[in-house]
Design an enzyme around this catalytic site. Sequence first.
Site, PDB file in Angstrom:
ATOM      1  N   LYS A 184      22.927  26.444  49.357  1.00 30.72           N
ATOM      2  CA  LYS A 184      22.925  27.896  49.163  1.00 30.72           C
ATOM      3  C   LYS A 184      22.293  28.551  50.389  1.00 30.72           C
ATOM      4  O   LYS A 184      21.093  28.456  50.603  1.00 30.72           O
ATOM      5  CB  LYS A 184      22.126  28.309  47.927  1.00 30.72           C
ATOM      6  CG  LYS A 184      22.280  29.805  47.599  1.00 30.72           C
ATOM      7  CD  LYS A 184      21.180  30.334  46.715  1.00 30.72           C
ATOM      8  CE  LYS A 184      20.057  30.940  47.508  1.00 30.72           C
ATOM      9  NZ  LYS A 184      20.447  32.168  48.267  1.00 30.72           N
ATOM     10  N   GLU A 217      21.634  35.005  50.764  1.00 23.95           N
ATOM     11  CA  GLU A 217      22.674  35.985  50.465  1.00 23.95           C
ATOM     12  C   GLU A 217      22.797  37.053  51.541  1.00 23.95           C
ATOM     13  O   GLU A 217      23.814  37.751  51.632  1.00 23.95           O
ATOM     14  CB  GLU A 217      22.408  36.643  49.110  1.00 23.95           C
ATOM     15  CG  GLU A 217      21.107  37.414  48.999  1.00 23.95           C
ATOM     16  CD  GLU A 217      19.944  36.566  48.526  1.00 23.95           C
ATOM     17  OE1 GLU A 217      19.028  37.130  47.899  1.00 23.95           O
ATOM     18  OE2 GLU A 217      19.955  35.346  48.780  1.00 23.95           O
ATOM     19  N   GLY A 231      11.726  28.946  52.841  1.00 23.80           N
ATOM     20  CA  GLY A 231      11.643  30.368  52.518  1.00 23.80           C
ATOM     21  C   GLY A 231      10.217  30.795  52.289  1.00 23.80           C
ATOM     22  O   GLY A 231       9.274  30.182  52.792  1.00 23.80           O
ATOM     23  N   GLY A 232      10.045  31.846  51.482  1.00 23.12           N
ATOM     24  CA  GLY A 232       8.728  32.407  51.241  1.00 23.12           C
ATOM     25  C   GLY A 232       7.916  31.631  50.223  1.00 23.12           C
ATOM     26  O   GLY A 232       8.445  30.867  49.407  1.00 23.12           O
ATOM     27  N   GLY A 270       9.035  29.633  46.855  1.00 22.11           N
ATOM     28  CA  GLY A 270       8.819  28.189  46.897  1.00 22.11           C
ATOM     29  C   GLY A 270       8.074  27.664  45.690  1.00 22.11           C
ATOM     30  O   GLY A 270       8.378  26.584  45.172  1.00 22.11           O
ATOM     31  N   GLU A 302       9.367  24.161  52.886  1.00 20.35           N
ATOM     32  CA  GLU A 302       8.801  24.733  54.113  1.00 20.35           C
ATOM     33  C   GLU A 302       8.643  26.214  53.854  1.00 20.35           C
ATOM     34  O   GLU A 302       9.630  26.936  53.709  1.00 20.35           O
ATOM     35  CB  GLU A 302       9.718  24.471  55.307  1.00 20.35           C
ATOM     36  CG  GLU A 302       8.977  24.559  56.640  1.00 20.35           C
ATOM     37  CD  GLU A 302       9.116  25.896  57.318  1.00 20.35           C
ATOM     38  OE1 GLU A 302       8.442  26.849  56.856  1.00 20.35           O
ATOM     39  OE2 GLU A 302       9.865  25.998  58.291  1.00 20.35           O
ATOM     40  N   CYS A 326       9.242  31.593  61.218  1.00 21.77           N
ATOM     41  CA  CYS A 326       8.165  31.027  60.395  1.00 21.77           C
ATOM     42  C   CYS A 326       6.994  30.564  61.245  1.00 21.77           C
ATOM     43  O   CYS A 326       5.850  30.559  60.794  1.00 21.77           O
ATOM     44  CB  CYS A 326       8.696  29.890  59.531  1.00 21.77           C
ATOM     45  SG  CYS A 326       9.450  28.540  60.473  1.00 21.77           S
ATOM     46  N   GLU A 381       1.950  36.785  55.727  1.00 25.90           N
ATOM     47  CA  GLU A 381       3.072  36.650  56.649  1.00 25.90           C
ATOM     48  C   GLU A 381       3.900  37.931  56.648  1.00 25.90           C
ATOM     49  O   GLU A 381       4.495  38.299  55.641  1.00 25.90           O
ATOM     50  CB  GLU A 381       3.938  35.454  56.240  1.00 25.90           C
ATOM     51  CG  GLU A 381       4.944  35.043  57.277  1.00 25.90           C
ATOM     52  CD  GLU A 381       5.684  33.774  56.884  1.00 25.90           C
ATOM     53  OE1 GLU A 381       5.974  32.965  57.771  1.00 25.90           O
ATOM     54  OE2 GLU A 381       5.974  33.600  55.686  1.00 25.90           O
TER      55      GLU A 381
END
Length: 500
Positions: free
Chosen positions: A177, A180, A230-231, A235, A252, A291, A394
């Site tokens: 995936k 989007e 991702g965030g 996660g 990650e 990141c 972040e």
Amino acid sequence: MSVQQTIHVGGKWQAAASGATREIIDPSDAKPFAVIAEGGAADVDAAVAAARTAFDTGEWPRTPVAERAALLRRVGELLQRDREEIALLESRDAGKTLEEGRVDVDCVTDAFRYFADLVINEGAGRVVDAGSPEIHSVVVHEPVGVCALIAPWNYPLLQASWKIAPALAAGNTFVIKPSEITPLTTVALMELLVEAGLPAGVANLVTGAGDPVGARMSEHPDVDLVSFTGGLASGTKVMRAAAVTVKKVALELGGKNPNVVFADACATEEGFDTAVDQALNAAFIHSGQVCSAGSRLIIEESVRERFVAELARRAAKIRLGRGTEDGVECGPLVSAQQLEKTEMYVASALEEGAVLRSGGARPEASDVRPAEGYFYAPTVLDQCHREMRVVREEVFGPVLTVETFRTEDEAVALANDTEYGLAGGVWTADAGRARRVAGRLRHGTVWINDFHPYLPQAEWGGFGKSGVGRELGPSGLAEYREAKHIYQNLAPRPVRWFAG
């Protein structure tokens, strides 16, 4: 615009089961330029079923390693053939410059070639000395099974390849995936996998939102591993969902990365120029949507004022615009949501006492930069401290915070004072200090007198809340494998444990 069939299940391109679609927005002008299928849980179920069948009864897990490696190399060749087209698509989809897109395609090619070389050069297993010539004991590695791969929006093609290449090299099947927001180069990569000859059902793609697509992939009982980039908030949801069926999980989750500059690194004009230049690169490449961005400048107090003044001067001269235009050095943020988030963090920092040295607003429109695009000026915030949200959290935007230190111990303490631990940099002319500080930093990658380079043969991942597991390197391949111990008795005889 016609709807592009972007769901790939069992070797076939198709629309979403629900018929839903989504517009893809060019962040440079905030206008749609593509319409794709918007998948849902039903599409995930179909994709997982195809991957499950391909793994349990198909040929790929049992394909000789040499053939798997050859296919990965073919994918690398196709990526180079279509380099310019894919780079342009990445630039338009993610907002990055065309040159950044080209670099990404080259890095993806390197990843496929690396994992092809890694598996082809492996031995047949690790022989274990059982202490007897009558026992043959070996540890072998087998594919995990069906992998759910969830990639982020900032480096859509690159991050997808870090998952797809080792998954295929190890003999797995998968469902991927993409974000989007930026799915189009992952669709292009899927087309190349098909062209390279990957058997139907091995690689499956579902485009759609994290909820329901990513959520269903994470919880699905027929998925054996979830790899997510991702965030942090997303996660933790992935980990909770995967825990129900005790899947393998690799995460990650980003970082809040320090770039520590000692005064001795700036003792010469060349050293000063290099450290400032690299601080700009660390913070503002891809508008800070990285990141591993060096978004925390931690600088020795004796050189702070001169360094920050020059940094702010150069940051103000960074040329913003559409990534495909000549002379553009930095593109837009990826979405209106990301732009608003960046504005919120800068506003909160100023309220908490930060001093604005450069940027801090949406720039004026120009011939290159459309007024409607999601642009934000590269921003330098001086006199920051650890209690500020902009220092702790972040941002994922072109925002650099400045903190100061006086001693080596204080520099290390500041650099490690984060719940993340992905990456960090150290700038010093003292080789002993460089090794000491690098050894004390609790970060998965530490650069000395550099920032941002990575190698496909070296592990990538972080400490703390930056995630679980590693990508790239031998450990990146190991994530997609299970170890099996095979113990063979060459001279079996009765044990006589029981008298009978």
